[in-house]
Design a protein around this motif. Structure first.
Motif, PDB file in Angstrom:
ATOM      1  N   MET A 107       0.807  -1.213   0.000  1.00 25.92           N
ATOM      2  CA  MET A 107       0.000   0.000   0.000  1.00 25.92           C
ATOM      3  C   MET A 107       0.827   1.243   0.000  1.00 25.92           C
ATOM      4  SD  MET A 107      -2.747   0.978  -0.488  1.00 25.92           S
ATOM      5  CE  MET A 107      -2.953   2.544   0.243  1.00 25.92           C
ATOM      6  N   ARG A 108       0.202   2.257  -0.370  1.00 25.65           N
ATOM      7  CA  ARG A 108       0.833   3.550  -0.370  1.00 25.65           C
ATOM      8  C   ARG A 108      -0.152   4.546   0.199  1.00 25.65           C
ATOM      9  NH1 ARG A 108       0.773  -0.385  -3.857  1.00 25.65           N
ATOM     10  NH2 ARG A 108      -1.437  -0.603  -3.750  1.00 25.65           N
ATOM     11  N   ARG A 109       0.273   5.238   1.165  1.00 24.97           N
ATOM     12  CA  ARG A 109      -0.558   6.290   1.718  1.00 24.97           C
ATOM     13  C   ARG A 109       0.245   7.136   2.693  1.00 24.97           C
ATOM     14  NH1 ARG A 109      -3.706   5.712   6.592  1.00 24.97           N
ATOM     15  NH2 ARG A 109      -4.966   7.151   5.459  1.00 24.97           N
ATOM     16  N   ASN A 110      -0.266   8.265   2.899  1.00 23.84           N
ATOM     17  CA  ASN A 110       0.425   9.165   3.806  1.00 23.84           C
ATOM     18  C   ASN A 110      -0.415   9.306   5.057  1.00 23.84           C
ATOM     19  OD1 ASN A 110       2.335  10.890   4.643  1.00 23.84           O
ATOM     20  ND2 ASN A 110       1.652  12.627   3.426  1.00 23.84           N
ATOM     21  N   GLN A 111       0.171   9.858   6.069  1.00 19.39           N
ATOM     22  CA  GLN A 111      -0.566  10.125   7.282  1.00 19.39           C
ATOM     23  C   GLN A 111      -1.606  11.186   7.034  1.00 19.39           C
ATOM     24  OE1 GLN A 111       2.669  10.559   6.781  1.00 19.39           O
ATOM     25  NE2 GLN A 111       2.648  12.709   6.369  1.00 19.39           N
ATOM     26  N   THR A 160       9.808  11.172   5.585  1.00 23.83           N
ATOM     27  CA  THR A 160      10.725  10.433   4.727  1.00 23.83           C
ATOM     28  C   THR A 160       9.898   9.791   3.619  1.00 23.83           C
ATOM     29  OG1 THR A 160      12.105   9.938   6.639  1.00 23.83           O
ATOM     30  CG2 THR A 160      12.377   8.516   4.717  1.00 23.83           C
ATOM     31  N   THR A 161      10.374   9.847   2.390  1.00 28.94           N
ATOM     32  CA  THR A 161       9.630   9.169   1.310  1.00 28.94           C
ATOM     33  C   THR A 161       9.532   7.690   1.664  1.00 28.94           C
ATOM     34  OG1 THR A 161      11.705   8.993   0.111  1.00 28.94           O
ATOM     35  CG2 THR A 161      10.226  10.761  -0.551  1.00 28.94           C
ATOM     36  N   ARG A 162       8.340   7.148   1.534  1.00 32.11           N
ATOM     37  CA  ARG A 162       8.155   5.771   2.016  1.00 32.11           C
ATOM     38  C   ARG A 162       7.156   4.984   1.196  1.00 32.11           C
ATOM     39  NH1 ARG A 162       5.080   7.399   6.439  1.00 32.11           N
ATOM     40  NH2 ARG A 162       6.641   8.994   6.740  1.00 32.11           N
ATOM     41  N   GLN A 163       7.245   3.683   1.380  1.00 33.63           N
ATOM     42  CA  GLN A 163       6.241   2.754   0.900  1.00 33.63           C
ATOM     43  C   GLN A 163       5.522   2.256   2.127  1.00 33.63           C
ATOM     44  OE1 GLN A 163       8.419  -0.176  -1.258  1.00 33.63           O
ATOM     45  NE2 GLN A 163       7.220   0.163  -3.101  1.00 33.63           N
ATOM     46  N   GLU A 164       4.290   1.854   1.961  1.00 35.00           N
ATOM     47  CA  GLU A 164       3.559   1.369   3.129  1.00 35.00           C
ATOM     48  C   GLU A 164       2.956   0.008   2.837  1.00 35.00           C
ATOM     49  OE1 GLU A 164       0.908   4.587   3.858  1.00 35.00           O
ATOM     50  OE2 GLU A 164       2.460   5.757   4.849  1.00 35.00           O
ATOM     51  N   ALA A 212       7.817   5.912  -5.646  1.00 28.67           N
ATOM     52  CA  ALA A 212       7.074   4.904  -4.883  1.00 28.67           C
ATOM     53  C   ALA A 212       6.221   5.607  -3.829  1.00 28.67           C
ATOM     54  CB  ALA A 212       8.047   3.929  -4.224  1.00 28.67           C
ATOM     55  N   ASP A 213       6.767   6.662  -3.257  1.00 25.52           N
ATOM     56  CA  ASP A 213       6.025   7.423  -2.251  1.00 25.52           C
ATOM     57  C   ASP A 213       4.761   8.015  -2.867  1.00 25.52           C
ATOM     58  OD1 ASP A 213       5.407  10.177  -0.930  1.00 25.52           O
ATOM     59  OD2 ASP A 213       6.516   9.076   0.600  1.00 25.52           O
ATOM     60  N   LEU A 214       4.887   8.548  -4.068  1.00 23.44           N
ATOM     61  CA  LEU A 214       3.714   9.138  -4.720  1.00 23.44           C
ATOM     62  C   LEU A 214       2.700   8.058  -5.078  1.00 23.44           C
ATOM     63  CD1 LEU A 214       5.394  11.817  -7.050  1.00 23.44           C
ATOM     64  CD2 LEU A 214       4.228  12.206  -4.875  1.00 23.44           C
ATOM     65  N   SER A 215       3.205   6.874  -5.429  1.00 19.14           N
ATOM     66  CA  SER A 215       2.298   5.810  -5.883  1.00 19.14           C
ATOM     67  C   SER A 215       1.471   5.213  -4.759  1.00 19.14           C
ATOM     68  CB  SER A 215       3.092   4.710  -6.580  1.00 19.14           C
ATOM     69  OG  SER A 215       3.716   3.884  -5.610  1.00 19.14           O
ATOM     70  N   ARG A 216       1.872   5.439  -3.503  1.00 19.21           N
ATOM     71  CA  ARG A 216       1.132   4.864  -2.376  1.00 19.21           C
ATOM     72  C   ARG A 216      -0.008   5.782  -1.951  1.00 19.21           C
ATOM     73  NH1 ARG A 216       2.070   7.891   2.147  1.00 19.21           N
ATOM     74  NH2 ARG A 216       3.807   9.293   1.861  1.00 19.21           N
ATOM     75  N   ARG A 217      -0.119   6.920  -2.560  1.00 23.41           N
ATOM     76  CA  ARG A 217      -1.067   7.937  -2.075  1.00 23.41           C
ATOM     77  C   ARG A 217      -2.489   7.651  -2.533  1.00 23.41           C
ATOM     78  NH1 ARG A 217       1.677  12.580   0.116  1.00 23.41           N
ATOM     79  NH2 ARG A 217       3.838  11.952   0.291  1.00 23.41           N
ATOM     80  N   ASP A 218      -3.406   8.477  -2.027  1.00 19.65           N
ATOM     81  CA  ASP A 218      -4.820   8.168  -2.253  1.00 19.65           C
ATOM     82  C   ASP A 218      -5.294   8.365  -3.690  1.00 19.65           C
ATOM     83  OD1 ASP A 218      -4.532  10.913  -1.978  1.00 19.65           O
ATOM     84  OD2 ASP A 218      -6.100  11.167  -0.482  1.00 19.65           O
TER      85      ASP A 218
END
Ligand code: CTP
Length: 524
Positions: free
Chosen positions: A5-9, A190-194, A212-218
């Motif tokens: 998954m990819r998402r941010n807080q 930090t740029t991350r994958q989830e 990858a960080d952008l791809s996990r977003r909503d």
């Protein structure tokens, strides 16, 4: 197996929820050494952002193209991302830095300086998320989210040190919040994958590339970044067609499991749809309806559900969003027995008008708008339904009190305040003294919803008089009554109450008159 998954807080204008606090922490410090191959790669990537594409096999691999810009699917397969970017995308590639110029000068300066600091540290730095979306939409948003391809927390410490900013670090999720001396808040991650161990739970995070960080977003519209390093300042990274979707007013998830992994996105989709007047892309809409029909939202923790509901109700016009919640039967997650009948809909629909009047008349009254909507929404439900809803949403004690008492107070007062015959100002005062301001707005909304305008102006007059009178005080105090020879006891409260009523009704206006009023009661 963990779901990729990819998402941010989440983060909001209402304050950090527990979810945010948890999501913004990580204790996996990692730092890409300055000048390391990956750091250099990142910079190159940003430098050529307008021409770079994600390689099909690896989100982190980029390749350069010369003429047509091809956007490949993100690693998980971007829904509906078209292969070839439109000419619009290419023609409208903003001149580097231009987008940032839409921010206030002070913020621009700060971003340039932190960009230079990132260069010193050998890390790539980006502005990401909602602020980039809003810059492109020319909407004001100074809610700065920065992300570092490197150790975000170490970088945040450095920035805090340099600018004497307050710092809250959430080690577990590699994020930090800075509060600058002028009050500006900046989140650094930090740029991350989830990955999600189960649907609807909080993710575990792992450092990853910006792509990858952008791809996990909503949604694609929230998956655009602007690089801030000096040489690449202002370069856009839009690997998933976010700008195209902004232009086409479309909300599109980045992968089919998005709503399942993070059901808060169901509410976010509705929020953005209504806020921007966008529409959900077909597959996204199907996925949302599907996810909404399951019990996924039930699994969300109280604070996370509260956060989403209150954010949705804090929108400028949440009525249409509430209609959508009703259509999708999502209100059942507040309580199955919540009555969303015609009269409730009418009250909810009248709230914006009531709020507008209220705010224009009493600009100093700090109204908790989401709570007014929640009160309206539950205004015809039984006390036990309301109590369960309050528990599910883990409302604060103050909010809970407002929501649980509001409706019953309102119904009683509405009858008295709009009936034939004269009501004395002191009677209005006594009727309304236990009301929160939110309940007063609800009172007006209820009246507005009844479509019988006759007594509306009377109610407004009562409200205006009450707001003036509620700060009124008697000149005499308990001490004065004691000096006048009154024995200690409950009559103090009674006499002072009567004295206040007399003041409010204009029967006494000076201290001497108050004394005479009290004397009369003592002797008579
Ligand atoms: N995000 C996400 N999934 C979520 C919440 C957030 O992918 N469930 C990502 C999005 O990229 C989003 C960013 O984190 O843009 C920042 O989140 P937040 O500040 O909550 O949202 P905004 O998009 O800024 O929305 P708003 O304008 O309502 O603040």
């Amino acid at each position: 197996m963990a779901l990729e998954m990819r998402r941010n807080q989440g983060k909001n204008g209402i304050g950090l929820s527990n979810y945010d606090r948890v999501c913004r922490t990580d204790d996996r410090p990692w730092q890409r050494p300055s000048g390391s191959p990956s750091a250099t790669n990142s910079k190159n990537r940003g430098d050529q952002a307008s021409e770079l594409l994600l390689d099909k096999t690896s989100p982190a691999t980029v390749r350069k193209r010369d003429s047509k810009q091809k956007i490949n699917s993100p690693p998980h397969g971007c829904l509906g991302c078209r292969g070839i970017a439109t000419m619009w995308t290419m023609k409208n590639q903003p001149v580097p830095g231009r987008l940032i110029q839409r921010l206030p000068k002070k913020i621009q300066r700060l971003l340039r300086q932190v960009g230079a600091l990132a260069d010193e540290q050998g890390v790539a730095l980006y502005l990401v998320g909602g602020v980039v979306r809003d810059l492109l939409l020319k909407r004001e948003n100074w809610d700065l989210d920065l992300t570092v391809e490197g150790d975000g927390v170490a970088f945040a410490r450095l920035v805090a040190d340099r600018y004497k900013a307050g710092l809250a670090v959430f080690e577990r999720f590699a994020t930090a919040r800075l509060v600058f001396p002028d009050g500006l808040k900046v989140d650094i991650a930090t740029t991350r994958q989830e990955s999600y161990a189960q649907p609807a739970v909080l993710p575990t995070v792992q450092p990853a590339s910006i792509e990858a960080d952008l791809s996990r977003r909503d949604f694609t519209i929230n998956a655009i970044a602007v690089q801030l390093n000096q040489r690449q300042f202002g370069r856009l990274l839009d690997p998933y067609g976010g700008r195209r979707d902004l232009r086409e007013r479309t909300i599109r998830v980045l992968h089919a499991g998005s709503f399942q992994d993070d059901p808060t996105r169901i509410f976010r989709a509705i929020r953005f749809e209504q806020r921007f007047g966008f529409r959900l892309e077909r597959t996204t809409s199907r996925l949302l309806v599907q996810a909404a029909s399951t019990n996924l939202i039930q699994r969300l923790s109280g604070p996370r559900l509260q956060n989403e509901i209150l954010l949705l109700l804090a929108e400028r016009d949440p009525v249409r969003a509430l209609v959508r919640l009703g259509q999708l039967k999502l209100l059942r997650f507040l309580h199955r027995g919540l009555c969303y009948r015609k009269d409730v809909k009418r009250t909810v629909t009248a709230v914006p008008k009531a709020l507008t009047w209220w705010v224009s008349r009493f600009p100093d009254s700090a109204i908790d708008r989401p709570i007014v909507y929640l009160m309206a929404l539950s205004s015809e439900s039984s006390p036990s339904v309301v109590a369960t809803m309050i528990r599910r949403l883990v409302l604060s004690r103050e909010q809970a009190k407002k929501v649980s008492t509001g409706a019953s107070l309102v119904d009683r007062a509405l009858k008295s305040l709009t009936k034939e015959g004269t009501v004395r100002p002191s009677q209005v005062y006594r009727l309304l003294e236990d009301f929160s301001d939110e309940a007063l707005v609800l009172l007006l909304a209820k009246k507005l919803s009844k479509q019988q305008g006759v007594r509306l102006s009377l109610l407004r007059r009562h409200l205006t008089a009450y707001m003036k009178n509620r700060t009124m005080k008697t000149a005499l105090t308990g001490r004065d009554l004691q000096a006048m020879g009154l024995q200690m006891g409950p009559q103090y409260k009674t006499i002072l109450g009567k004295l206040l009523d007399a003041r409010i009704d204009g029967m006494v206006t000076t201290e001497a008159e108050e004394r005479a009023f009290v004397q009369e009661r003592l002797t008579g």
